[in-house]
Motif scaffolding. Structure first.
Motif, PDB file in Angstrom:
ATOM      1  N   LEU A  30     151.777 -38.970  56.215  1.00  0.00           N
ATOM      2  CA  LEU A  30     151.006 -39.450  55.071  1.00  0.00           C
ATOM      3  C   LEU A  30     151.660 -40.706  54.529  1.00  0.00           C
ATOM      4  O   LEU A  30     152.875 -40.743  54.287  1.00  0.00           O
ATOM      5  N   THR A  31     150.872 -41.732  54.333  1.00  0.00           N
ATOM      6  CA  THR A  31     151.348 -42.969  53.739  1.00  0.00           C
ATOM      7  C   THR A  31     150.180 -43.617  52.997  1.00  0.00           C
ATOM      8  O   THR A  31     149.050 -43.158  53.117  1.00  0.00           O
ATOM      9  N   GLY A  32     150.437 -44.657  52.232  1.00  0.00           N
ATOM     10  CA  GLY A  32     149.326 -45.296  51.535  1.00  0.00           C
ATOM     11  C   GLY A  32     149.780 -46.216  50.415  1.00  0.00           C
ATOM     12  O   GLY A  32     150.973 -46.455  50.218  1.00  0.00           O
ATOM     13  N   ASP A  33     148.787 -46.706  49.662  1.00  0.00           N
ATOM     14  CA  ASP A  33     149.043 -47.667  48.585  1.00  0.00           C
ATOM     15  C   ASP A  33     148.020 -47.475  47.475  1.00  0.00           C
ATOM     16  O   ASP A  33     146.924 -46.946  47.696  1.00  0.00           O
ATOM     17  N   ARG A  34     148.379 -47.956  46.283  1.00  0.00           N
ATOM     18  CA  ARG A  34     147.426 -47.987  45.178  1.00  0.00           C
ATOM     19  C   ARG A  34     146.630 -49.288  45.236  1.00  0.00           C
ATOM     20  O   ARG A  34     147.210 -50.353  45.459  1.00  0.00           O
ATOM     21  N   PRO A  35     145.318 -49.240  45.013  1.00  0.00           N
ATOM     22  CA  PRO A  35     144.500 -50.463  45.049  1.00  0.00           C
ATOM     23  C   PRO A  35     144.555 -51.212  43.725  1.00  0.00           C
ATOM     24  O   PRO A  35     143.579 -51.263  42.971  1.00  0.00           O
ATOM     25  N   THR A  36     145.708 -51.821  43.464  1.00  0.00           N
ATOM     26  CA  THR A  36     145.878 -52.569  42.216  1.00  0.00           C
ATOM     27  C   THR A  36     145.910 -54.074  42.455  1.00  0.00           C
ATOM     28  O   THR A  36     146.186 -54.840  41.527  1.00  0.00           O
ATOM     29  N   GLY A  37     145.632 -54.504  43.670  1.00  0.00           N
ATOM     30  CA  GLY A  37     145.643 -55.922  44.004  1.00  0.00           C
ATOM     31  C   GLY A  37     145.895 -56.102  45.486  1.00  0.00           C
ATOM     32  O   GLY A  37     146.077 -55.122  46.232  1.00  0.00           O
ATOM     33  N   ASP A  38     145.891 -57.347  45.931  1.00  0.00           N
ATOM     34  CA  ASP A  38     146.073 -57.625  47.356  1.00  0.00           C
ATOM     35  C   ASP A  38     147.486 -57.260  47.819  1.00  0.00           C
ATOM     36  O   ASP A  38     148.465 -57.441  47.081  1.00  0.00           O
ATOM     37  N   GLY A  58     151.393 -42.147  68.652  1.00  0.00           N
ATOM     38  CA  GLY A  58     150.743 -40.842  68.719  1.00  0.00           C
ATOM     39  C   GLY A  58     150.914 -39.959  67.511  1.00  0.00           C
ATOM     40  O   GLY A  58     150.487 -38.798  67.517  1.00  0.00           O
ATOM     41  N   VAL A  59     151.533 -40.474  66.441  1.00  0.00           N
ATOM     42  CA  VAL A  59     151.674 -39.702  65.206  1.00  0.00           C
ATOM     43  C   VAL A  59     150.300 -39.553  64.551  1.00  0.00           C
ATOM     44  O   VAL A  59     149.537 -40.523  64.459  1.00  0.00           O
ATOM     45  N   ASP A  60     149.969 -38.338  64.106  1.00  0.00           N
ATOM     46  CA  ASP A  60     148.702 -38.076  63.432  1.00  0.00           C
ATOM     47  C   ASP A  60     148.775 -38.666  62.033  1.00  0.00           C
ATOM     48  O   ASP A  60     149.417 -38.113  61.144  1.00  0.00           O
ATOM     49  N   SER A  61     148.134 -39.807  61.831  1.00  0.00           N
ATOM     50  CA  SER A  61     148.364 -40.626  60.632  1.00  0.00           C
ATOM     51  C   SER A  61     147.245 -40.493  59.609  1.00  0.00           C
ATOM     52  O   SER A  61     146.066 -40.644  59.936  1.00  0.00           O
ATOM     53  N   TYR A  62     147.634 -40.241  58.355  1.00  0.00           N
ATOM     54  CA  TYR A  62     146.716 -40.227  57.223  1.00  0.00           C
ATOM     55  C   TYR A  62     147.134 -41.363  56.296  1.00  0.00           C
ATOM     56  O   TYR A  62     148.275 -41.408  55.829  1.00  0.00           O
ATOM     57  N   VAL A  63     146.218 -42.293  56.047  1.00  0.00           N
ATOM     58  CA  VAL A  63     146.516 -43.477  55.244  1.00  0.00           C
ATOM     59  C   VAL A  63     145.672 -43.418  53.970  1.00  0.00           C
ATOM     60  O   VAL A  63     144.448 -43.546  54.016  1.00  0.00           O
ATOM     61  N   LEU A  64     146.338 -43.232  52.842  1.00  0.00           N
ATOM     62  CA  LEU A  64     145.675 -42.998  51.571  1.00  0.00           C
ATOM     63  C   LEU A  64     145.510 -44.279  50.768  1.00  0.00           C
ATOM     64  O   LEU A  64     146.460 -45.033  50.585  1.00  0.00           O
TER      65      LEU A  64
END
Length: 351
Positions: A30-38, A58-64
């Motif tokens: 699990l990884t990701g970012d907040r949509p607060t700008g570019d 091959g890692v099962d990736s979830y991008v939040l």
């Protein structure tokens, strides 16, 4: 966090990296970012490329895309829709493949957010109040402490555990919130699922890359206005780098403690060229700040040339982007619903 806790997290990170190398498919991420700008070049160098590499291995990736987390320390959502699609465009331009990675938004997953209720029952108020992540966000926001900001670490735990991720790529500064997630997983299993644990205890995959500074010498940040964004043109990038702080010494050396601004520019150039900062400094010799900045401008613009081309192309097709999100949201919601079903069964609430 104590030094013992950090040492333990570092040891787990090394073990995890070795396991991923041999069995990548066994490790959801699990990884990701907040949509607060570019997104900016700090994101690109420290996280985006790592995510793409793990995905391709091959890692099962979830991008939040953590849209709900925008309101933890903001009065409103601002231009959240545009920021969400900007994030998505940069993800795809960098190489995130929606056929291999699940890209999704918080707000589209009711089942994920419902995990907050049982998780909150497992955390003491004092734990949340002393969490470094909460303290740092509160200090930066300069707003009264909201219930959502106070429970920010629990929300992050739900993000990680809904898909049973055991890989979370982070810097050392983010270890406290991951430790809170490990505690929540451990407590839930002990309270409700001792014989058949529902949740793994996720481990940090620690990124030790040097922190990228903004053009003002402070931490590069979307909110500080000191960032070189991935959406910037080549000319805009050149203008920003020209403004970056250096010092008066003509001999270019890589000394992060004594000359942090110079070291930062060398680190940026190294990230895009594949050379080490020390090698670049030796090659520049007595070129001074002007020569250093010219090198960085060329390195960044050349390194992002293909990313920008793909970014422009993707930005023109909003329908495709909406389709990527719809597909990713549906896939993630199905996973979250299954996890919530398991949680209800463990808690004897499967009526």
């Amino acid at each position: 966090m104590t030094s013992r806790t950090v040492d333990a997290a570092t040891a787990r990170s090394a073990e995890l990296a070795a396991s991923i190398a041999s069995r990548p498919e066994a490790h959801p991420m699990l990884t990701g970012d907040r949509p607060t700008g570019d997104l900016h070049i700090g994101h690109y160098l420290s996280s985006l490329r790592t995510r793409v590499d793990l995905q391709n291995r091959g890692v099962d990736s979830y991008v939040l895309i953590a849209d709900y987390q925008v309101i933890t320390d903001h009065d409103g959502v601002g231009s959240i829709k545009d920021s969400t699609f900007s994030l998505l465009v940069d993800y795809l331009a960098a190489g995130i493949d929606p056929a291999l990675s699940t890209v999704f938004t918080h707000s589209a997953l009711p089942a994920l957010n419902q995990l907050m209720l049982p998780f909150l029952s497992l955390v003491a108020l004092a734990e949340l109040q002393r969490n470094p992540t909460v303290k740092d966000e509160l200090r930066a926001s300069r707003r009264p402490l909201s219930g959502l900001l106070l429970t920010y670490p629990v929300h992050q735990a739900a993000d990680i555990l809904f898909c049973k991720a055991d890989v979370v790529p982070v810097g050392r500064d983010q270890l406290p919130h991951l430790e809170q997630t490990r505690v929540i997983a451990r407590r839930f299993n002990a309270a409700y699922a001792d014989e058949k644990p529902v949740f793994p205890e996720p481990s940090a995959l620690i990124n030790d890359q040097q922190l990228i500074l903004g053009v003002d010498g402070e931490k590069m940040s979307k909110s500080r206005g000191n960032a070189i964004t991935l959406a910037a043109s080549a000319d805009e990038t050149a203008n920003l780098i020209t403004r970056a702080r250096t010092d008066a010494e003509q001999l270019v050396t890589y000394e992060p403690e004594r000359r942090p601004e110079v070291a930062n520019l060398l680190t940026i150039a190294a990230g895009f060229t594949g050379s080490s900062p020390e090698e670049l400094a030796t090659g520049l010799g007595a070129s001074g700040g002007r020569g250093l900045k010219a090198l960085v401008i060329e390195a960044v613009n050349e390194g992002l040339r293909e990313h920008r081309r793909r970014r422009l192309e993707l930005s023109r097709d909003r329908g495709f982007l909406q389709g990527v999100l719809r597909t990713g949201n549906a896939r993630a919601e199905a996973v979250a619903a299954q996890t919530l079903t398991e949680v209800r069964a463990a808690m004897s609430m499967d009526y």
